[in-house]
Enzyme design. Structure first.
Site, short mmCIF file in Angstrom:
data_model
loop_
_atom_site.label_atom_id
_atom_site.label_comp_id
_atom_site.label_asym_id
_atom_site.label_seq_id
_atom_site.Cartn_x
_atom_site.Cartn_y
_atom_site.Cartn_z
N ASP A 9 -7.17 -9.41 0.33
CA ASP A 9 -6.19 -10.08 -0.91
C ASP A 9 -5.20 -8.83 -1.17
OD1 ASP A 9 -5.04 -11.49 -2.98
OD2 ASP A 9 -6.80 -11.59 -4.15
N ASP A 104 -0.68 -14.71 0.22
CA ASP A 104 -1.48 -13.32 0.05
C ASP A 104 -2.91 -13.05 0.19
OD1 ASP A 104 -1.97 -14.38 -2.25
OD2 ASP A 104 -1.58 -12.63 -3.57
N GLU A 105 -3.62 -13.99 0.62
CA GLU A 105 -5.11 -14.06 1.02
C GLU A 105 -5.50 -14.83 2.07
OE1 GLU A 105 -7.40 -15.29 -2.05
OE2 GLU A 105 -5.93 -16.38 -3.09
#
Length: 467
Positions: A9, A104-105
């Site tokens: 993350d 983003d993860e």
């Protein structure tokens, strides 16, 4: 052999990208999001989070919490998308298959870690984070465990900028005290049902018998949640198809009979869908509003913009243009809002005035002036929107280019003058220059140029300039 699933993350991703490409903002409380009356926070730096600001919070509330030092930056998803692609290019090279959850993860299950010790997993994760930091300049956190649930919880424990590995013999120490709502799949309805049974923690759920779970929650969903609570998670890591539509809808126990009730329902669904849109990282071109009436008739109306945007005020205003009310269609039972035509290419980044096509510009917010104050220098940076900003082609935080000074961003515009800070990822903190608003040498710039990754863009068939 021990299975290891890892969850990566990126830390405060949107704000970190802004601080990366605009060195002046490093170490300062940055709020990424819309500045209109109904603007929401898309991302907050850790400096801003210390004051209680967070994603999805109304911008006016976040600004009030942070105070005068807050820096409000208009989102530049074209930059975040490029940074995300480069980050996950590194992840995929090291890990192989990656299951992307959002911009983003993502999850990974590296073959090299099958049967590895916790120490070896930690070392592998640290090396991955180090490479990402060296290549992109962005911080990340990694969690690792026997399955997706443990890995995702672990990455939360690792934040910011760390690694958290959960050995199998320690996973109950982590899981049991957590609220049951931390489990994947436990929403408000299931949470309320569990609370009525006296189940408040994951450990409480794990302690139930299989029969109790099946009777209360069902043999499918109930047993799945029960297994997760006991640390049993064999879900595979596999690529996900990219979403074509993002939506949220709500069914109401009592019919909606007034215009005010429907308006509130539209806002509720629009806000929920918008939170997911921000997490996705793309902009939407088409807005749809779905209504189901009390007699089960369903009506869906859509409107397509000429560009993709994630500006909440624009999307909400478009939804209201599509709304119909009980006086027209009868009592309403369900209201939903969806966003489709999802695109990474964002014209509104280069031309911010596009988001004024749908909404009437609000009266200037005298509380909008926000500043950046250095702890080591008396120099300050003012990001401001004076009253004549609507008359200017320049918007605060807009990317610009000057042939002598290079790439920069607008700090303020008004009274015939525009102030620009010239800096990019590869520079030190830049100097501020002031120009006449109609200076022909000052032109709008491609936000991607602030990354200064020309070689990478060329190698990957992308562009980082205005051509």
């Amino acid at each position: 052999m021990q299975r290891w699933v890892l969850h990566i993350d990126m830390d405060a991703f949107f704000a970190s990208c802004e601080q990366l490409t605009r060195p002046t903002l490093r170490g300062r409380p940055v709020l990424v999001g819309g500045v209109s009356g109904r603007g929401v926070v898309a991302g907050a730096s850790y400096e801003a989070r210390k004051f209680g600001a967070r994603s999805a919070m109304p911008m006016h509330q976040a600004k009030a919490r942070v105070g005068f030092g807050a820096v409000v930056v208009t989102p530049r998803h074209i930059v975040y998308s490029a940074a995300s692609r480069r980050v996950f290019q590194i992840v995929e090279k090291r890990a192989g298959i990656v299951e992307r959850l959002s911009i983003d993860e993502g999850f990974m299950e590296p073959e090299a870690l099958v049967g590895a010790t916790p120490e070896e997993v930690k070392q592998w994760a640290e090396e991955l984070r180090a490479e990402i930091k060296e290549v992109t300049g962005l911080p990340s956190s990694v969690g690792a465990g026997s399955g997706k649930q443990i890995a995702k919880i672990g990455s939360g424990e690792a934040k910011p900028d760390g690694v958290f590995v959960v050995p199998v013999d320690k996973q109950h120490d982590l899981l049991d005290p957590l609220p049951v709502g931390a489990l994947w799949g436990v929403g408000p309805v299931t949470g309320s049902k569990l609370a009525s049974m006296g189940v408040e923690t994951i450990g409480d759920l794990a302690a139930l018998t299989q029969k109790e779970v099946e009777i209360s929650l069902g043999a499918t969903i109930g047993i799945s949640l029960w297994n997760l609570a006991r640390g049993i998670d064999d879900r595979p890591v596999e690529p996900r198809a990219e979403a074509k539509q993002i939506s949220q809808e709500h069914t109401y126990e009592k019919d909606l009979l007034t215009r005010q009730q429907v308006d509130a329902a539209i806002i509720r669904s629009a806000e929920g869908a918008h939170r997911r849109l921000l997490k996705d990282g793309r902009g939407a071109r088409t807005v749809s509003v779905k209504l189901r009436m009390a007699d089960f008739r369903i009506e869906s109306r859509s409107y397509t913009l000429s560009y993709a945007t994630d500006d909440y005020a624009t999307l909400e205003a478009t939804a209201f243009r599509l709304a119909r009310y009980p006086g027209e269609v009868g009592p309403i039972r369900l209201v939903g809002v969806s966003f489709s035509g999802l695109e990474e290419s964002r014209q509104d980044i280069l031309f911010p005035e596009l988001d004024q096509q749908i909404i009437v510009p609000p009266a200037p917010d005298t509380d909008y002036e926000v500043g950046v104050q250095s702890s080591s220098s008396s120099e300050s940076t003012q990001v401001e929107a004076p009253q004549d900003v609507a008359l200017s082609m320049w918007c605060a935080t807009q990317d610009v280019y000057h042939p002598e000074y290079g790439h920069g961003w607008v700090q303020g515009a008004g009274h015939g003058v525009v102030s620009v800070r010239f800096e990019t990822r590869s520079t030190t903190k830049g100097r501020t220059k002031s120009f006449s608003m109609d200076d022909p040498d000052l032109t709008p710039a491609d936000p991607l140029d602030s990354l200064d990754w020309a070689d990478w863009f060329a190698e990957n068939g992308e562009t980082g300039d205005d051509e």
